[in-house]
Design an enzyme around this catalytic site. Structure first.
Site, PDB file in Angstrom:
ATOM      1  N   ASP A  24      -4.245 116.768  18.617  1.00 20.35           N
ATOM      2  CA  ASP A  24      -5.390 115.867  18.491  1.00 20.35           C
ATOM      3  C   ASP A  24      -6.720 116.719  18.569  1.00 20.35           C
ATOM      4  OD1 ASP A  24      -6.239 113.267  17.506  1.00 20.35           O
ATOM      5  OD2 ASP A  24      -7.315 113.282  19.505  1.00 20.35           O
ATOM      6  N   GLU A  39      -4.566 118.555  14.056  1.00 23.24           N
ATOM      7  CA  GLU A  39      -5.319 117.450  13.425  1.00 23.24           C
ATOM      8  C   GLU A  39      -6.674 117.861  13.432  1.00 23.24           C
ATOM      9  OE1 GLU A  39      -7.891 113.621  13.477  1.00 23.24           O
ATOM     10  OE2 GLU A  39      -7.530 115.070  15.440  1.00 23.24           O
TER      11      GLU A  39
END
Length: 651
Positions: free
Chosen positions: A284, A326
């Site tokens: 992330d 991401e």
């Protein structure tokens, strides 16, 4: 590759390994370490070679990899070897994913394990379970403010529950995807707590400053991620009497990767989850990993070095595990997260195709494909051994971060066009059936994003409100059209929880104090399994949508041209309402599928004569893989009804 300095250091490191490590059977580990060590050494030296503790840190790095290998089960080692032998396994067309929150799909992890049959029924064999790690109540950012990287939120279960899910998935050839939040921790993480107590070692895990002098220098060039709820990029900590970098929310402290202790800690965490049976790790916020004064602190060169180093280290210990980047950034930037090798993904094998997602929504709003063509045409070529994650809807907001040059080339004013899209999807036009909500409007720049479920943005909620069957049918056509493209575009298609069940906006988030200030929860519903049974009842919206998507998924899996080997050709067809591209079998290029999608509400025709330069016979006959029928042809033209798509093969 042998290089004297690095391998001399490697020999010294192997001599200094802890006895409990040296006693283990490390045959495959040593083979992989030797093959990757020059790259690992070079990257680690580039990042940390200036430090006096470089050599002991290198020893810690190798010990961390070795410990991860020792802890890896025989079954996972077997999977590693299989995937090394079939290194293109993830490029197959057989993979179709779904993203979900555990407590949105089920009650908890144990309950999720009892609902695996739903994935098999629909054809899903890759499941992204959204963040499940320990987070503070009310300050979780949807699970992305982690207070313990090794502890599962006890409301969702424990490690044994996750291992059970992973085991049940593996029996059914379903891949497990989990998140690792790379950029920050919760301010309640143990590292942050020790920093607040004055521990200098842990203060160095973050960006901590005595006054505003350096933070103000950063702020001059750093954008704001959440200008409404968390303006600025630094937060004053009263107890510590210092400023802390908090790019996302004030309770999320950014990690300092210029400190090798942070890198090694995070590598250890990645290997820990790989050893729980996770097949793919979604990393992330990777665009934010390196901070530099005078820059936007996004997409920095050293952020890529961090990811390359992380990948090389993981390949030594758990080579069967993939990374997803991401990175919701421009196409020219996102392509870099695959790596810079000509063939092999040296950073992340998979990246989100956020540009395609936004372009698809643009085509829905405008009923034309001008910007969609422009954006797809300018999407940079990816590496051979890398792939896109293609999606229509996800847990996050929808941003319209198109390249301004593409918008201008499509004939629009960039500012005005983005305003149109925000107004369209928030239902501010009388003619718009969309039921979205504006998210994080920046009054200074005018930028804004959109929240809302797929069904509501497509007009299904409005159709149900007005009991308008025509509007309902049109919404279903739009949903199927969008999914036909992510299933055929090239990459791994990712559905979102509820999208195959026509789930509309959930306004109940407004009554939850922990969620009411974040309207993204409107499209993060909990599945009503009693209502989901309607997917088996002929004549219901749920039945129509679920079974159509089930059929599309099954056909995709049998169509080798839909595998992802850079085997897509975009075709200009002189009709601003159609998107057209050819997919071909990379082993047998004569096996082709012509994908055509009509984004207009009215019928449109495809002139086959325009495809003759691509080797397609204008007078040939075609069959649609999806319907099984032959499209009507007249005068070298094929007609598509409003929001219709074709997957055509030549007879």
């Amino acid at each position: 590759m042998y290089e004297q300095v690095s391998h001399s250091l490697l020999n010294a490191i192997l001599d200094d390994l802890k006895p409990e490590i040296r006693r283990q059977d490390l045959r495959h580990f040593y083979t992989r370490l030797g093959a990757n060590f020059y790259a690992i050494y070079s990257l680690f030296f580039n990042l940390y070679g200036h430090r006096e503790d470089f050599k002991p840190q290198m020893l810690r790095l190798v010990e961390t990899m070795a410990k991860g290998y020792i802890d890896r089960s025989a079954e996972l080692e077997r999977v590693d070897i299989e995937r090394e032998q079939d290194h293109n396994w993830f490029l197959s067309q057989k993979w179709v994913g779904m993203a979900l929150y555990t407590n949105g799909f089920a009650d908890n992890l144990a309950d999720l394990a009892t609902k695996i049959s739903y994935f098999q029924e629909l054809g899903i064999n890759l499941v992204h379970i959204m963040p499940i790690l320990m987070c503070p109540t009310g300050k979780s950012d949807g699970g992305y403010a982690v207070s313990d990287f090794r502890q599962i939120d006890d409301r969702l279960g424990d490690l044994n529950d996750l291992r059970w899910v992973a085991e049940e998935f593996r029996k059914r050839d379903i891949l497990l995807v989990l998140d690792i939040v790379m950029n920050h921790t919760s301010d309640e993480h143990d590292w942050a707590a020790k920093a607040v107590e004055g521990d200098k070692r842990y203060q160095d895990y973050y960006f901590v400053f005595d006054n505003r002098e350096i933070p103000d220098m950063f702020e001059q060039t750093m954008p704001q991620i959440f200008p409404e709820s968390a303006p600025g990029n630094f937060t004053w900590n009263e107890k510590m009497q210092k400023w802390v970098m908090t790019v996302f929310q004030q309770y999320q402290w950014d990690l300092n990767y210029s400190n090798p202790d942070v890198f090694i800690e995070m590598l250890d965490i990645i290997l820990f989850w790989a050893n729980q049976g996770v097949d793919i790790l979604r990393l992330d916020a990777v665009a934010f990993l390196w901070k530099k004064i005078g820059s936007s602190c996004q997409n920095e060169r050293n952020a890529h070095l961090i990811l390359q180093l992380m990948k090389d280290c993981c390949q030594v210990t758990a080579p069967g595990v993939l990374f997803i980047a991401e990175a919701i950034v421009t196409p020219l930037e996102v392509i870099k997260y695959f790596g810079e090798d000509a063939i092999i993904a040296k950073e992340c094998e998979i990246a989100y195709n956020a540009t395609l997602m936004a372009l698809l929504w643009d085509a829905i709003a405008t009923q034309n494909t001008k910007l969609l063509y422009q954006g797809v045409k300018n999407l940079p070529a990816k590496l051979e051994r890398a792939t896109w994650l293609n999606y229509v809807r996800c847990h996050d907001d929808i941003g319209f971060g198109f390249d301004d040059n593409d918008i201008l080339a499509a004939g629009y004013d960039p500012y005005a066009h983005r305003q149109f899209l925000v107004n369209y999807f928030s239902g501010q036009f009388e003619a718009s059936p969309a039921r979205g909500m504006v998210f994080m409007r920046n009054e200074t720049t005018g930028d804004a994003r959109i929240s809302g479920s797929l069904a509501s943005l497509a007009g299904l909620e409005a159709g149900q409100e007005m009991n308008d069957q025509g509007l309902i049918d049109t919404a279903i056509k739009k949903i199927l059209l969008l999914h036909s493209l992510i299933l055929s575009f090239g990459g791994i298609p990712l559905l979102y929880n509820g999208d195959a069940l026509s789930v509309v906006n959930d306004y109940g988030y407004r009554d939850d104090p922990g969620k009411s200030d974040d309207n993204r929860w409107i499209h993060r519903p909990k599945i009503n399994w009693d209502r989901a049974e309607l997917r088996k009842k002929l004549g219901t919206t749920e039945y129509s949508l679920f079974n159509a998507m089930k059929k599309m998924i099954a056909i995709r899996k049998e169509t080798s041209a839909f595998a992802d080997f850079n085997n897509r050709e975009l075709v200009e067809v002189d009709n601003p309402h159609l998107l057209c591209f050819i997919r071909f079998n990379h082993d047998r290029p004569s096996e082709r599928v012509l994908v055509v999608a009509n984004f207009d509400a009215n019928p449109q025709y495809l002139d086959l004569y325009l495809l003759r330069s691509r080797g397609i016979d204008p007078f040939g006959q075609f069959v649609d893989l999806y319907s099984g029928g032959k499209p009507a042809q007249y005068d070298r033209r094929i007609v598509l009804q409003g929001y219709q798509f074709y997957w055509l093969t030549e007879i």
